[in-house]
Motif scaffolding. Sequence first.
Motif, PDB file in Angstrom:
ATOM      1  N   ASP A  37     -20.914  -2.178  -1.054  1.00  0.00           N
ATOM      2  CA  ASP A  37     -21.561  -0.915  -1.510  1.00  0.00           C
ATOM      3  C   ASP A  37     -20.022  -0.222  -0.277  1.00  0.00           C
ATOM      4  OD1 ASP A  37     -20.891  -1.558  -4.047  1.00  0.00           O
ATOM      5  OD2 ASP A  37     -22.319   0.140  -4.395  1.00  0.00           O
ATOM      6  N   GLU A  38     -21.117   0.195   0.912  1.00  0.00           N
ATOM      7  CA  GLU A  38     -20.650   0.710   2.277  1.00  0.00           C
ATOM      8  C   GLU A  38     -19.646  -0.228   3.029  1.00  0.00           C
ATOM      9  OE1 GLU A  38     -22.661   2.155   6.209  1.00  0.00           O
ATOM     10  OE2 GLU A  38     -24.233   1.057   5.222  1.00  0.00           O
ATOM     11  N   GLU A  39     -19.730  -1.953   2.863  1.00  0.00           N
ATOM     12  CA  GLU A  39     -19.105  -1.939   3.509  1.00  0.00           C
ATOM     13  C   GLU A  39     -17.301  -1.705   2.615  1.00  0.00           C
ATOM     14  OE1 GLU A  39     -21.885  -5.841   5.667  1.00  0.00           O
ATOM     15  OE2 GLU A  39     -21.376  -5.992   3.322  1.00  0.00           O
ATOM     16  N   LYS A  40     -17.637  -2.736   0.703  1.00  0.00           N
ATOM     17  CA  LYS A  40     -16.606  -2.051   0.477  1.00  0.00           C
ATOM     18  C   LYS A  40     -15.200  -0.852   1.071  1.00  0.00           C
ATOM     19  CE  LYS A  40     -17.315  -5.223  -3.568  1.00  0.00           C
ATOM     20  NZ  LYS A  40     -18.028  -5.042  -4.971  1.00  0.00           N
ATOM     21  N   VAL A  41     -16.381   0.563   0.681  1.00  0.00           N
ATOM     22  CA  VAL A  41     -15.425   1.473   0.944  1.00  0.00           C
ATOM     23  C   VAL A  41     -14.277   0.742   2.279  1.00  0.00           C
ATOM     24  CG1 VAL A  41     -15.539   3.611   1.449  1.00  0.00           C
ATOM     25  CG2 VAL A  41     -16.813   2.011  -0.380  1.00  0.00           C
ATOM     26  N   LYS A  42     -15.478   0.448   3.387  1.00  0.00           N
ATOM     27  CA  LYS A  42     -15.080   0.532   4.353  1.00  0.00           C
ATOM     28  C   LYS A  42     -14.197   0.171   5.425  1.00  0.00           C
ATOM     29  CE  LYS A  42     -15.881  -0.571   9.672  1.00  0.00           C
ATOM     30  NZ  LYS A  42     -17.005  -0.991  10.502  1.00  0.00           N
ATOM     31  N   VAL A  43     -14.145  -1.334   4.148  1.00  0.00           N
ATOM     32  CA  VAL A  43     -12.620  -2.770   4.163  1.00  0.00           C
ATOM     33  C   VAL A  43     -11.190  -1.854   3.252  1.00  0.00           C
ATOM     34  CG1 VAL A  43     -11.888  -4.795   3.482  1.00  0.00           C
ATOM     35  CG2 VAL A  43     -14.360  -4.688   5.192  1.00  0.00           C
ATOM     36  N   ILE A  44     -11.345  -1.153   1.830  1.00  0.00           N
ATOM     37  CA  ILE A  44     -11.314  -0.820   0.667  1.00  0.00           C
ATOM     38  C   ILE A  44     -10.363   0.177   1.737  1.00  0.00           C
ATOM     39  CG2 ILE A  44     -10.211  -0.114  -0.528  1.00  0.00           C
ATOM     40  CD1 ILE A  44     -12.623  -1.065  -2.295  1.00  0.00           C
ATOM     41  N   SER A  93       8.640  -6.151  -0.595  1.00  0.00           N
ATOM     42  CA  SER A  93       7.308  -6.404  -1.431  1.00  0.00           C
ATOM     43  C   SER A  93       6.281  -7.274  -1.353  1.00  0.00           C
ATOM     44  CB  SER A  93       8.393  -7.150  -2.722  1.00  0.00           C
ATOM     45  OG  SER A  93       8.959  -5.862  -2.863  1.00  0.00           O
ATOM     46  N   ALA A  94       6.757  -8.409  -0.174  1.00  0.00           N
ATOM     47  CA  ALA A  94       5.356  -9.370   0.338  1.00  0.00           C
ATOM     48  C   ALA A  94       4.580  -8.694   0.320  1.00  0.00           C
ATOM     49  CB  ALA A  94       6.020 -10.630   0.610  1.00  0.00           C
ATOM     50  N   LEU A  95       4.319  -7.335   1.392  1.00  0.00           N
ATOM     51  CA  LEU A  95       3.270  -6.673   2.302  1.00  0.00           C
ATOM     52  C   LEU A  95       2.684  -6.505   0.761  1.00  0.00           C
ATOM     53  CD1 LEU A  95       4.659  -5.435   5.732  1.00  0.00           C
ATOM     54  CD2 LEU A  95       2.921  -7.554   4.866  1.00  0.00           C
ATOM     55  N   GLY A  96       3.708  -5.789   0.454  1.00  0.00           N
ATOM     56  CA  GLY A  96       2.491  -4.700  -0.699  1.00  0.00           C
ATOM     57  C   GLY A  96       1.845  -5.697  -2.175  1.00  0.00           C
ATOM     58  N   PHE A  97       2.190  -6.531  -1.937  1.00  0.00           N
ATOM     59  CA  PHE A  97       1.612  -7.983  -3.109  1.00  0.00           C
ATOM     60  C   PHE A  97       0.424  -8.261  -2.167  1.00  0.00           C
ATOM     61  CE2 PHE A  97       1.591 -12.177  -4.321  1.00  0.00           C
ATOM     62  CZ  PHE A  97       0.587 -12.237  -5.648  1.00  0.00           C
ATOM     63  N   GLU A  98       0.651  -8.567  -1.338  1.00  0.00           N
ATOM     64  CA  GLU A  98      -0.689  -9.063   0.091  1.00  0.00           C
ATOM     65  C   GLU A  98      -1.987  -8.204  -0.280  1.00  0.00           C
ATOM     66  OE1 GLU A  98      -1.420 -12.110   0.958  1.00  0.00           O
ATOM     67  OE2 GLU A  98       0.555 -12.523  -0.176  1.00  0.00           O
ATOM     68  N   GLU A  99      -0.937  -6.913   0.475  1.00  0.00           N
ATOM     69  CA  GLU A  99      -2.145  -5.948   0.402  1.00  0.00           C
ATOM     70  C   GLU A  99      -2.923  -5.317  -1.127  1.00  0.00           C
ATOM     71  OE1 GLU A  99      -3.061  -4.889   3.101  1.00  0.00           O
ATOM     72  OE2 GLU A  99      -1.688  -5.649   4.433  1.00  0.00           O
ATOM     73  N   GLN A 100      -2.271  -5.751  -1.831  1.00  0.00           N
ATOM     74  CA  GLN A 100      -2.877  -5.218  -2.979  1.00  0.00           C
ATOM     75  C   GLN A 100      -3.917  -7.071  -3.934  1.00  0.00           C
ATOM     76  OE1 GLN A 100      -2.975  -2.466  -4.697  1.00  0.00           O
ATOM     77  NE2 GLN A 100      -1.154  -1.375  -4.584  1.00  0.00           N
ATOM     78  N   LYS A 101      -3.307  -7.673  -3.068  1.00  0.00           N
ATOM     79  CA  LYS A 101      -4.205  -9.233  -3.933  1.00  0.00           C
ATOM     80  C   LYS A 101      -5.565  -8.579  -2.861  1.00  0.00           C
ATOM     81  CE  LYS A 101      -3.705 -13.953  -3.865  1.00  0.00           C
ATOM     82  NZ  LYS A 101      -2.951 -14.777  -3.150  1.00  0.00           N
ATOM     83  N   ILE A 132      -7.332  -6.024  -1.916  1.00  0.00           N
ATOM     84  CA  ILE A 132      -8.006  -5.232  -1.453  1.00  0.00           C
ATOM     85  C   ILE A 132      -8.332  -5.621  -3.361  1.00  0.00           C
ATOM     86  CG2 ILE A 132      -7.754  -3.443  -3.847  1.00  0.00           C
ATOM     87  CD1 ILE A 132      -6.175  -2.415  -1.778  1.00  0.00           C
ATOM     88  N   GLN A 133      -7.830  -6.148  -4.553  1.00  0.00           N
ATOM     89  CA  GLN A 133      -8.612  -6.671  -5.069  1.00  0.00           C
ATOM     90  C   GLN A 133      -9.388  -7.801  -4.898  1.00  0.00           C
ATOM     91  OE1 GLN A 133      -8.186  -5.956  -8.507  1.00  0.00           O
ATOM     92  NE2 GLN A 133      -9.951  -7.067  -9.079  1.00  0.00           N
ATOM     93  N   ASN A 134      -9.370  -8.504  -4.390  1.00  0.00           N
ATOM     94  CA  ASN A 134     -10.467  -9.589  -3.812  1.00  0.00           C
ATOM     95  C   ASN A 134     -11.976  -9.725  -3.519  1.00  0.00           C
ATOM     96  OD1 ASN A 134      -8.740 -12.057  -4.083  1.00  0.00           O
ATOM     97  ND2 ASN A 134      -7.636 -12.452  -2.058  1.00  0.00           N
ATOM     98  N   GLN A 145      -7.767  -1.051   4.048  1.00  0.00           N
ATOM     99  CA  GLN A 145      -6.019  -2.081   3.617  1.00  0.00           C
ATOM    100  C   GLN A 145      -5.139  -0.922   2.400  1.00  0.00           C
ATOM    101  OE1 GLN A 145      -5.715  -4.966   3.776  1.00  0.00           O
ATOM    102  NE2 GLN A 145      -7.480  -4.683   4.762  1.00  0.00           N
ATOM    103  N   MET A 146      -5.955  -0.164   2.611  1.00  0.00           N
ATOM    104  CA  MET A 146      -5.235   1.301   2.363  1.00  0.00           C
ATOM    105  C   MET A 146      -4.337   2.058   3.257  1.00  0.00           C
ATOM    106  SD  MET A 146      -5.451   1.730  -1.328  1.00  0.00           S
ATOM    107  CE  MET A 146      -4.260   3.348  -1.176  1.00  0.00           C
ATOM    108  N   LYS A 147      -5.202   2.458   4.435  1.00  0.00           N
ATOM    109  CA  LYS A 147      -4.012   2.654   5.764  1.00  0.00           C
ATOM    110  C   LYS A 147      -2.947   1.804   5.722  1.00  0.00           C
ATOM    111  CE  LYS A 147      -4.527   3.545  10.016  1.00  0.00           C
ATOM    112  NZ  LYS A 147      -3.599   2.458  11.040  1.00  0.00           N
TER     113      LYS A 147
END
Length: 282
Positions: free
Chosen positions: A181-188, A161-169, A171-173, A191-193
Amino acid sequence: MSDFNTNPLAKHFRQPSIYIKLPSNGKFWPEGSLDLPLTGEIPVFPMTTRDEIVLRTPDALMNGSGVVEIMQSCVPNIKNAWLAPSVDIDTIFIAMRIASYGHNMDMEANCPKCNEKNLYTVDLRQALASIQCPNYDELIQSGDIKIKLKPQPYEQTNKTSALGFEEQKMIQNITDSGLNDEEKVKVIAEQMKKLVDITLNLLTESTEYVQTTDGITVTDKNHIAEFYRNSESRITRDIQARAEVMAKEAAIKPVKVKCEKCENEYDMTINFDYASFFAVGF
């Protein structure tokens, strides 16, 4: 001759307020983590002032240490709450609240028909009696293999739960950051991985064994994790479908209520989070 080492206030120390039977009946608890009486009933004590202070500490609740401390304080028969199976957690916490504040709990709910906000008093003893342990002995048949699930220990569910919360947070940040846009796609994507890895780890930790058609039973976590990483998505969907059914079986059952304004009857879900569930007395 009196014993000068005996506290004269000892008889006023807290006493058990309620006795409960765990939905698991002690199954899934590793050896040494639970002292289960022959009756199967364990005593639950009211929270102390220290316990209530811990509940006000967000960090202690987020990392799980506060929750573990309170469980072991209120239920001394629990020797290692980190190992408490997920199927028993709701029962333990409802019992702790009843022991500390009584069996009535006020809850608000909006009528689905007229959207009127209503205040109800719920008898937590009924909620406690409604919880049951899912049938973990029922195997999942997915193609030519069989899979047996098991409840996760509190330590793993808290970590997930803690890991999922941090990852979702995170991604929102990233979405709200000044990256192009290119940098966002790469970082997201990175995080999705990580979120996918969390999901696969959750599957692995929830699996007791995988059985093949030639009679081989695989219990090694590394082999099971590798299997999930390389198996068809159909298998994951089959597991998730069964897990959803089991979650409903284990969930606190809704309470039938009536809207004061339009008299519509509907089911009210008992929301279970530490902040609101133990808000009384703060």
